[in-house]
Scaffold this active site. Structure first.
Site, PDB file in Angstrom:
ATOM      1  N   ASP A  22      41.052  46.339  28.984  1.00 25.72           N
ATOM      2  CA  ASP A  22      40.415  46.620  30.260  1.00 25.72           C
ATOM      3  C   ASP A  22      41.508  46.856  31.296  1.00 25.72           C
ATOM      4  O   ASP A  22      42.598  46.287  31.191  1.00 25.72           O
ATOM      5  CB  ASP A  22      39.543  45.435  30.661  1.00 25.72           C
ATOM      6  CG  ASP A  22      38.811  45.673  31.956  1.00 25.72           C
ATOM      7  OD1 ASP A  22      38.167  46.722  32.078  1.00 25.72           O
ATOM      8  OD2 ASP A  22      38.886  44.815  32.847  1.00 25.72           O
ATOM      9  N   ASP A  35      38.829  40.400  31.294  1.00 28.18           N
ATOM     10  CA  ASP A  35      38.675  39.200  32.109  1.00 28.18           C
ATOM     11  C   ASP A  35      37.321  39.084  32.774  1.00 28.18           C
ATOM     12  O   ASP A  35      37.022  38.067  33.379  1.00 28.18           O
ATOM     13  CB  ASP A  35      39.755  39.146  33.192  1.00 28.18           C
ATOM     14  CG  ASP A  35      39.659  40.309  34.176  1.00 28.18           C
ATOM     15  OD1 ASP A  35      38.833  41.215  33.939  1.00 28.18           O
ATOM     16  OD2 ASP A  35      40.406  40.304  35.176  1.00 28.18           O
TER      17      ASP A  35
END
Length: 796
Positions: free
Chosen positions: A274, A543
């Site tokens: 990500d 996250d």
């Protein structure tokens, strides 16, 4: 719990413990029983992970919410919000449920937990619009997101598992954490060994009982063979290697939630990462300032005087205590570079603000200076809107728009800033009435973490392919990717493009893609599965809540611990505590070291079982007395267990460990070459020990047994040396273990009071020396002639 007790490794340990109980060896049985308890505990913990992830999802919602019930405003726990409630929201609130904005003023929401996009989005009252997170000028509010500006009322549409976050949680619960390829392989080998050992044990007991009529002796031989053949070391070694590896990784800021992930990370061929909060810092910063013909890249050096006004009026065009990330970025820059100058106005009083609207993509704030006669007005917003407010001609606007386009193409979020003064009289209803003057441009970005480019370069050298998956637009994603080190000429795809492909077309497309832009959680999960279908071992970093399903589905899920959400941490196999992408590279190195040493250890286990099994079976074929009794095998276990679990675990890594590709996911730990080489190593020891036993038989059964036993001990020491191979450095554990084993063997061999307990009598020194020296030399020489070889590698 039922699945836990069906584990083959667990059943094998239970079976081995029962054998030791049969022998009356309480100490060994107790140790194995402790391993059984530990393995059950670890598996039970894993079964609770989905439940913990769902609990973490609930924690994300605001503890309390303000709702309008029976005409009164009441505060209730978030869990008590129901569909149809009217929520009252304002800046700083976390939305407790999926809702529709009924009315509001300047409502802006940070939806990065769902979209991965760090820039907040505007919300407008209404009933229509695409019901997906991340859209501008939509009425939808999403559970768990944060209101960073404005206030309003919203109708609750969904709660609990029916919300967007709840749907992610449901998909997370449906996913199973599969065993790593190495775990499955070791389980298969353990089953094979168990069946082979059981068959050989029956053959030996039956053969000796029928040919000699001594069923007690046959039973002793069968137990000794069972102890020699059952590879109890495999599950124990894997647990110890993972535990020690996890401890070292923790010292390098990587926490392991699943022990097997330690090994799996070293085998990763593709790393899908990500962007927000993983490659970047997840905070907006002012990166570029343009004013008065000066273009300045913001760094540690002082700001040129020409751009001071951009920062000054960017701050004035924001509230006193901003929550919006871009407004926070302006204030942070001003405090660090303009502190003590006339450009900061702590004593000015806010008078009025003109909020952002779909018709006017700019926000203005009116201020009153303590000694000023006129109001000071500052405005910031979309470049086109500021050009319009400043009434610039096409000729004057052209270079401004060109500069803004150039900055946008570099992945910057561009805002224009203007200023005006206005006399003390009723303020206008519309911003167009202010005589704005253009000040300059500000380019903002979510900066790449400083260590990321070097970490990605290290991944490339190690043969690991890195793919960035982000919710950003393609242009922004490409610019961030180039800054992070992915390259400038890379293949970029969008999530919608990949979603339109069938599984086969998706696999082909993923062969070349380096960046996936405009991705949503469903895209990320399908990307992980597509990469896995290509045969890769996929690591996924992230996250946010949006990353959780993909983290769970990936072979190795890696969450960011500092900025990461509880959901991501609960779903991942590993957590990087310092949020440093470079720590993942350290984890990869540790994982590779563990696999290399595990390969040495398993080869050693295979090799040392050959002479023990061979000497247990030999009496059937040669008419010999029993060579090894159960307590001889138990003593050999004192060498095997520490050697394969500790001595090999502490071996230093090869110097080029991170300069070669990851191991081929299709390559077996028990490759044909390794099994053959290890078998030949053990056969060499078996041949010398058997010859030494036969040579010593004229001196008595117990003397011959002592020579055979000591020869096997010395051969095992030689096998430690052989399976270390070309390992660099000095291994004090292996040396100390070898010296202790040989010393104890000599005590048993030549101290009659000790040897009597082992049914061993002192043999002629020269035969014992020849047997021990010959076995050691045979093991070392076999290791040179038949090397195990390096692990097959494959580029990601």
């Amino acid at each position: 719990m039922v699945d836990v007790v069906r584990e083959p490794m667990l059943l094998l340990l239970v079976g081995a413990a029962l054998l030791y109980v049969t022998l009356g060896d309480a100490i060994e049985a107790t140790v194995l029983g402790a391993w059984v308890v530990a393995m059950v505990a670890m598996n039970v913990v894993q079964e609770r992970r989905t439940e913990e992830a769902l609990v973490a999802l609930r924690r994300l919602t605001s503890p309390h919410a303000r709702v309008l019930r029976d005409g009164e405003v009441v505060t209730v726990p978030s869990a008590e919000v129901v569909r149809g409630d009217t929520l009252l929201i304002e800046e700083g609130d976390r939305v407790p449920a999926d809702a529709r904005l009924v009315d509001g003023s300047n409502v802006v929401a940070d939806e990065s937990l769902l979209t991965g996009e760090s820039v907040p989005v505007r919300k407008v009252a209404g009933e229509e619009g695409e019901r997906t997170p991340g859209g501008e000028d939509q009425p939808w509010l999403w559970s768990g997101t944060l209101v960073v500006g404005g206030r309003g009322r919203a109708e609750v549409l969904a709660t609990g598992t029916r919300t967007e976050i709840g749907r992610i949680g449901s998909s997370l619960a449906e996913l199973e954490s599969a065993a790593t390829p190495l775990q499955r392989e070791v389980r298969g080998m353990v089953r094979w060994f168990a069946l082979l050992g059981f068959g050989a044990c029956l053959f030996l007991v039956g053969g000796l009982g029928l040919t000699r009529g001594d069923w007690f002796e046959a039973l002793l031989a069968g137990i000794a063979l069972a102890m020699s053949a059952i590879p109890e070391e495999f599950p124990v070694v894997m647990t110890i290697f993972y535990a020690f590896g996890a401890r070292r990784m923790a010292a390098r800021k990587v926490l392991t939630r699943r022990m097997a992930a330690v090994e799996g990370l070293g085998a990763t061929t593709v790393l899908a990462t990500d962007k927000t909060g993983t490659l970047t810092e997840n905070r907006m910063t002012v990166a570029r300032l343009v004013a008065g013909g000066v273009e300045h890249r913001v760094g540690e050096e002082p700001l040129p005087e020409a751009v001071h006004g951009v920062v000054e009026h960017g701050i004035l065009a924001s509230p006193t205590n901003p929550h919006d990330p871009m407004e926070v970025a302006f204030r942070r820059l001003g405090e660090s570079h303009l502190s003590g100058t006339e450009h900061l106005h702590a004593t000015w009083k806010p008078v009025r603000d003109y909020p952002l609207s779909p018709e006017m993509l700019a926000v203005a704030h009116v201020w009153q200076a303590p000694s000023g006669d006129d109001y000071a007005v500052a405005v910031k917003g979309a470049v086109e809107a500021i050009v319009d407010l400043c009434h610039l001609s096409e000729e004057a606007a052209a270079p401004i728009l060109a500069a803004a386009r150039a900055m946008s193409e570099q992945g910057l979020r561009v805002l224009a800033v203007g200023r005006a003064t206005f006399p003390h009289e009723p303020l206008p209803a519309d911003q167009h009435a202010f005589p704005f003057t253009y000040v300059g441009l500000a380019g903002l970005q979510d900066p790449v973490r400083p260590k990321v480019p070097a970490a990605i370069a290290a991944c490339r050298r190690a043969g690991i392919r890195v793919i960035m998956v982000t919710g950003d637009a393609p242009g922004t994603a490409r610019a961030i990717g180039a800054e992070a080190g992915l390259g400038t000429d890379v293949d970029v795809a969008t999530g919608a493009e990949l979603a339109a492909l069938d599984d086969e077309a998706l696999r082909e497309r993923l062969r070349t893609v380096s960046i996936v832009a405009r991705a949503v959680p469903e895209h990320k999960l399908r990307i992980v599965r597509g990469l896995q279908s290509l045969g890769g071992v996929v690591g996924m970093t992230g996250d946010g809540v949006n990353d959780a399903p993909a983290l769970r589905a990936a072979d190795i899920g890696i969450a960011m611990g500092g900025r990461g959400t509880d959901v991501a941490r609960e779903a991942a196999a590993m957590v990087v505590t310092d949020d440093d992408f470079a720590s993942i590279v350290a984890g990869v190195e540790e994982g590779r070291r563990i696999y290399a040493n595990l390969r040495r250890s398993t080869g050693f286990i295979l090799a040392v079982h050959v002479p023990a099994v061979g000497l247990s079976v030999a009496p059937v074929f040669f008419g010999w007395p029993l060579v090894l009794l159960p307590f001889h095998v138990a003593f050999l276990e004192l060498i095997i267990d520490p050697a394969c679990s500790i001595a090999f675990e502490v071996e230093p890594p090869p110097k080029d460990l991170m300069e070669v590709g990851p191991r081929d996911p299709k390559a077996s730990l028990f490759s044909g070459r390794m099994v053959l080489a290890s078998t030949l190593h053990g056969a060499a020891v078996l041949a010398v020990a058997a010859l030494a036993f036969a040579w010593a038989l004229p001196f008595g059964e117990e003397a011959a047994r002592g020579v055979g036993f000591a020869s096997v001990v010395a051969g095992n020491v030689g096998l430690i040396r052989a399976h270390r191979g070309r390992a660099p450095g000095f291994n004090p554990v292996a040396l100390g273990l070898s010296a202790a084993a040989v010393g104890l063997a000599l005590v048993i061999l030549f101290v009659p009071v000790v040897g009597r307990f082992f049914e061993i009598a002192p043999p002629p020194v020269w035969i014992a020396a020849a047997g021990m020296g010959g076995s050691f030399a045979a093991a070392v020489l076999a290791g040179v002639i038949f090397p195990v070889g390096r692990t097959p590698t494959k580029r990601g």
